[in-house]
Scaffold this motif. Structure first.
Motif, PDB file in Angstrom:
ATOM      1  N   ARG A  57      -1.221   8.627  -9.820  1.00 31.40           N
ATOM      2  CA  ARG A  57      -0.465   6.645 -10.176  1.00 31.40           C
ATOM      3  C   ARG A  57       0.616   6.541  -9.353  1.00 31.40           C
ATOM      4  NH1 ARG A  57       0.610   4.944 -16.044  1.00 31.40           N
ATOM      5  NH2 ARG A  57       0.783   2.906 -14.932  1.00 31.40           N
ATOM      6  N   PRO A  58       1.081   7.043  -8.665  1.00 26.75           N
ATOM      7  CA  PRO A  58       2.368   6.741  -7.788  1.00 26.75           C
ATOM      8  C   PRO A  58       1.073   6.196  -6.283  1.00 26.75           C
ATOM      9  CG  PRO A  58       3.237   8.973  -8.438  1.00 26.75           C
ATOM     10  CD  PRO A  58       2.331   8.357  -9.130  1.00 26.75           C
ATOM     11  N   HIS A  59       0.628   7.192  -5.476  1.00 27.88           N
ATOM     12  CA  HIS A  59       0.212   7.223  -4.788  1.00 27.88           C
ATOM     13  C   HIS A  59      -1.205   5.915  -4.473  1.00 27.88           C
ATOM     14  CE1 HIS A  59      -2.527   7.380  -1.272  1.00 27.88           C
ATOM     15  NE2 HIS A  59      -3.781   7.998  -2.198  1.00 27.88           N
ATOM     16  N   LEU A  60      -1.793   5.661  -6.277  1.00 25.66           N
ATOM     17  CA  LEU A  60      -2.405   4.282  -6.018  1.00 25.66           C
ATOM     18  C   LEU A  60      -2.057   3.194  -6.437  1.00 25.66           C
ATOM     19  CD1 LEU A  60      -4.360   5.678  -9.010  1.00 25.66           C
ATOM     20  CD2 LEU A  60      -5.237   4.727  -6.317  1.00 25.66           C
ATOM     21  N   ASP A  61      -0.528   3.213  -6.710  1.00 30.14           N
ATOM     22  CA  ASP A  61       0.327   2.675  -7.171  1.00 30.14           C
ATOM     23  C   ASP A  61       0.762   2.055  -5.900  1.00 30.14           C
ATOM     24  OD1 ASP A  61       0.309   2.088  -9.566  1.00 30.14           O
ATOM     25  OD2 ASP A  61       1.978   3.518 -10.100  1.00 30.14           O
ATOM     26  N   ARG A  62       0.579   3.245  -4.285  1.00 29.16           N
ATOM     27  CA  ARG A  62       1.608   2.406  -2.637  1.00 29.16           C
ATOM     28  C   ARG A  62       0.671   1.593  -3.107  1.00 29.16           C
ATOM     29  NH1 ARG A  62       3.467   7.641  -3.362  1.00 29.16           N
ATOM     30  NH2 ARG A  62       2.248   8.052  -2.512  1.00 29.16           N
ATOM     31  N   LYS A  63      -1.041   1.653  -2.529  1.00 27.61           N
ATOM     32  CA  LYS A  63      -2.336   1.232  -2.395  1.00 27.61           C
ATOM     33  C   LYS A  63      -1.651   0.530  -2.046  1.00 27.61           C
ATOM     34  CE  LYS A  63      -3.272   4.356   0.853  1.00 27.61           C
ATOM     35  NZ  LYS A  63      -3.386   4.120   1.538  1.00 27.61           N
ATOM     36  N   VAL A  64      -2.552  -0.418  -4.455  1.00 27.40           N
ATOM     37  CA  VAL A  64      -2.527  -1.071  -4.379  1.00 27.40           C
ATOM     38  C   VAL A  64      -1.373  -2.481  -3.861  1.00 27.40           C
ATOM     39  CG1 VAL A  64      -2.010  -2.581  -6.733  1.00 27.40           C
ATOM     40  CG2 VAL A  64      -3.349  -0.551  -6.595  1.00 27.40           C
ATOM     41  N   ALA A  65       0.098  -1.986  -4.292  1.00 28.06           N
ATOM     42  CA  ALA A  65       0.308  -2.220  -2.974  1.00 28.06           C
ATOM     43  C   ALA A  65       0.536  -3.265  -1.755  1.00 28.06           C
ATOM     44  CB  ALA A  65       2.849  -1.887  -3.373  1.00 28.06           C
ATOM     45  N   GLU A  66       0.124  -2.071  -0.844  1.00 29.70           N
ATOM     46  CA  GLU A  66      -0.763  -2.885   0.426  1.00 29.70           C
ATOM     47  C   GLU A  66      -1.560  -3.374   0.685  1.00 29.70           C
ATOM     48  OE1 GLU A  66      -1.662   1.226   2.084  1.00 29.70           O
ATOM     49  OE2 GLU A  66       0.504   2.252   2.500  1.00 29.70           O
ATOM     50  N   LEU A  67      -2.533  -3.107  -0.557  1.00 24.46           N
ATOM     51  CA  LEU A  67      -3.506  -4.240  -0.087  1.00 24.46           C
ATOM     52  C   LEU A  67      -3.094  -5.378  -0.949  1.00 24.46           C
ATOM     53  CD1 LEU A  67      -6.524  -1.597  -1.972  1.00 24.46           C
ATOM     54  CD2 LEU A  67      -6.588  -3.048   0.391  1.00 24.46           C
ATOM     55  N   ILE A  68      -2.078  -5.577  -1.618  1.00 24.23           N
ATOM     56  CA  ILE A  68      -1.970  -6.987  -2.027  1.00 24.23           C
ATOM     57  C   ILE A  68      -1.264  -7.929  -1.324  1.00 24.23           C
ATOM     58  CG2 ILE A  68       0.274  -8.259  -3.928  1.00 24.23           C
ATOM     59  CD1 ILE A  68      -0.453  -6.077  -6.206  1.00 24.23           C
ATOM     60  N   ASP A  69      -0.044  -7.096  -0.231  1.00 23.67           N
ATOM     61  CA  ASP A  69       0.294  -7.332   1.102  1.00 23.67           C
ATOM     62  C   ASP A  69      -0.239  -7.434   2.260  1.00 23.67           C
ATOM     63  OD1 ASP A  69       2.740  -6.940  -0.113  1.00 23.67           O
ATOM     64  OD2 ASP A  69       3.148  -4.770   0.524  1.00 23.67           O
ATOM     65  N   ALA A  70      -1.581  -7.252   1.993  1.00 20.98           N
ATOM     66  CA  ALA A  70      -2.579  -7.329   3.016  1.00 20.98           C
ATOM     67  C   ALA A  70      -3.628  -8.646   2.834  1.00 20.98           C
ATOM     68  CB  ALA A  70      -3.817  -6.159   3.426  1.00 20.98           C
ATOM     69  N   SER A  71      -4.363  -8.946   1.513  1.00 23.62           N
ATOM     70  CA  SER A  71      -4.532  -9.917   0.873  1.00 23.62           C
ATOM     71  C   SER A  71      -3.892 -11.155   1.443  1.00 23.62           C
ATOM     72  CB  SER A  71      -4.791 -10.093  -0.148  1.00 23.62           C
ATOM     73  OG  SER A  71      -3.434  -9.909  -1.261  1.00 23.62           O
ATOM     74  N   ARG A  72      -1.959 -11.345   0.904  1.00 29.65           N
ATOM     75  CA  ARG A  72      -1.403 -12.430   0.875  1.00 29.65           C
ATOM     76  C   ARG A  72      -1.414 -12.595   2.468  1.00 29.65           C
ATOM     77  NH1 ARG A  72       2.879 -10.434  -2.904  1.00 29.65           N
ATOM     78  NH2 ARG A  72       2.185 -11.098  -3.981  1.00 29.65           N
ATOM     79  N   GLU A  73      -1.527 -12.035   3.746  1.00 30.78           N
ATOM     80  CA  GLU A  73      -1.423 -12.209   4.942  1.00 30.78           C
ATOM     81  C   GLU A  73      -2.988 -12.444   5.542  1.00 30.78           C
ATOM     82  OE1 GLU A  73      -0.104  -8.499   7.093  1.00 30.78           O
ATOM     83  OE2 GLU A  73       2.026  -8.795   6.238  1.00 30.78           O
ATOM     84  N   ILE A  74      -3.743 -12.401   4.991  1.00 25.58           N
ATOM     85  CA  ILE A  74      -5.392 -13.081   5.304  1.00 25.58           C
ATOM     86  C   ILE A  74      -5.723 -13.942   5.606  1.00 25.58           C
ATOM     87  CG2 ILE A  74      -7.973 -13.024   4.719  1.00 25.58           C
ATOM     88  CD1 ILE A  74      -7.640 -10.384   3.367  1.00 25.58           C
ATOM     89  N   GLU A  75      -5.169 -15.610   4.452  1.00 19.79           N
ATOM     90  CA  GLU A  75      -5.562 -16.817   4.991  1.00 19.79           C
ATOM     91  C   GLU A  75      -4.580 -17.398   6.157  1.00 19.79           C
ATOM     92  OE1 GLU A  75      -5.599 -20.878   2.588  1.00 19.79           O
ATOM     93  OE2 GLU A  75      -4.704 -18.964   2.012  1.00 19.79           O
ATOM     94  N   PRO A  76      -3.433 -16.882   6.485  1.00 18.70           N
ATOM     95  CA  PRO A  76      -3.048 -17.228   7.678  1.00 18.70           C
ATOM     96  C   PRO A  76      -3.423 -16.820   8.951  1.00 18.70           C
ATOM     97  CG  PRO A  76      -1.355 -16.662   5.829  1.00 18.70           C
ATOM     98  CD  PRO A  76      -2.337 -15.981   5.120  1.00 18.70           C
ATOM     99  N   ARG A  77      -3.334 -15.821   9.122  1.00 12.77           N
ATOM    100  CA  ARG A  77      -4.665 -14.817   9.528  1.00 12.77           C
ATOM    101  C   ARG A  77      -5.640 -15.813  10.138  1.00 12.77           C
ATOM    102  NH1 ARG A  77      -3.840  -8.625   9.645  1.00 12.77           N
ATOM    103  NH2 ARG A  77      -1.205  -8.998  10.441  1.00 12.77           N
ATOM    104  N   VAL A  78      -6.444 -15.931   9.369  1.00 12.96           N
ATOM    105  CA  VAL A  78      -7.340 -16.343   9.282  1.00 12.96           C
ATOM    106  C   VAL A  78      -7.941 -17.755  10.063  1.00 12.96           C
ATOM    107  CG1 VAL A  78      -9.927 -17.487   7.633  1.00 12.96           C
ATOM    108  CG2 VAL A  78      -9.174 -15.015   7.602  1.00 12.96           C
ATOM    109  N   ARG A  79      -7.185 -18.729   8.996  1.00 11.75           N
ATOM    110  CA  ARG A  79      -6.511 -20.155   9.716  1.00 11.75           C
ATOM    111  C   ARG A  79      -5.991 -20.646  11.333  1.00 11.75           C
ATOM    112  NH1 ARG A  79      -2.146 -21.834   5.818  1.00 11.75           N
ATOM    113  NH2 ARG A  79      -3.919 -21.970   4.478  1.00 11.75           N
ATOM    114  N   GLN A  80      -5.262 -19.111  11.313  1.00 12.64           N
ATOM    115  CA  GLN A  80      -4.766 -19.306  13.424  1.00 12.64           C
ATOM    116  C   GLN A  80      -5.713 -18.594  14.285  1.00 12.64           C
ATOM    117  OE1 GLN A  80      -1.639 -16.287  13.834  1.00 12.64           O
ATOM    118  NE2 GLN A  80      -1.320 -16.730  15.692  1.00 12.64           N
TER     119      GLN A  80
END
Length: 109
Positions: free
Chosen positions: A31-54
């Motif tokens: 569970r802690p491993h999955l929580d870390r991975k989910v947090a990484e995915l959420i952070d990565a998804s927040r960076e996708i739109e600005p990178r695509v726009r750029q």
């Protein structure tokens, strides 16, 4: 009868120990491993739109830089000619007039 109770108690004890070990493994490691991975995915998804726009902006700028200047001037000239025709003559210059012999009248029936 004592043998049946002994097997039942042994099965119950083994089941409880296995369940306890699996629950500890799930809560302590998985569970802690999955929580870390989910947090990484959420952070990565927040960076996708600005990178695509750029990336799109850079791609368009690069494409416009690579176009020959005559192409840009000619297409701009055609667009301005088309726009001025619409402005001066109204939509009839674009759509044609009713008395236009090349145009068939609409039958709405």
């Amino acid at each position: 009868m004592d043998f049946v109770w002994a097997v039942a108690i042994q099965t119950l004890a083994t089941g409880c120990v296995v369940l306890f070990v699996l629950a500890g493994f799930w809560l302590g490691i998985v569970r802690p491993h999955l929580d870390r991975k989910v947090a990484e995915l959420i952070d990565a998804s927040r960076e996708i739109e600005p990178r695509v726009r750029q990336g799109v902006r850079e791609g368009v700028e690069e494409t416009l830089r690579e176009l020959p200047e005559s192409t840009v001037k000619e297409s701009t000239r055609q667009f301005l000619r088309f726009g001025s025709g619409l402005f001066e003559n109204g939509l009839s210059s674009f759509l044609g007039e009713v008395s236009d012999p090349g145009r068939k009248p609409r039958n709405d029936s």
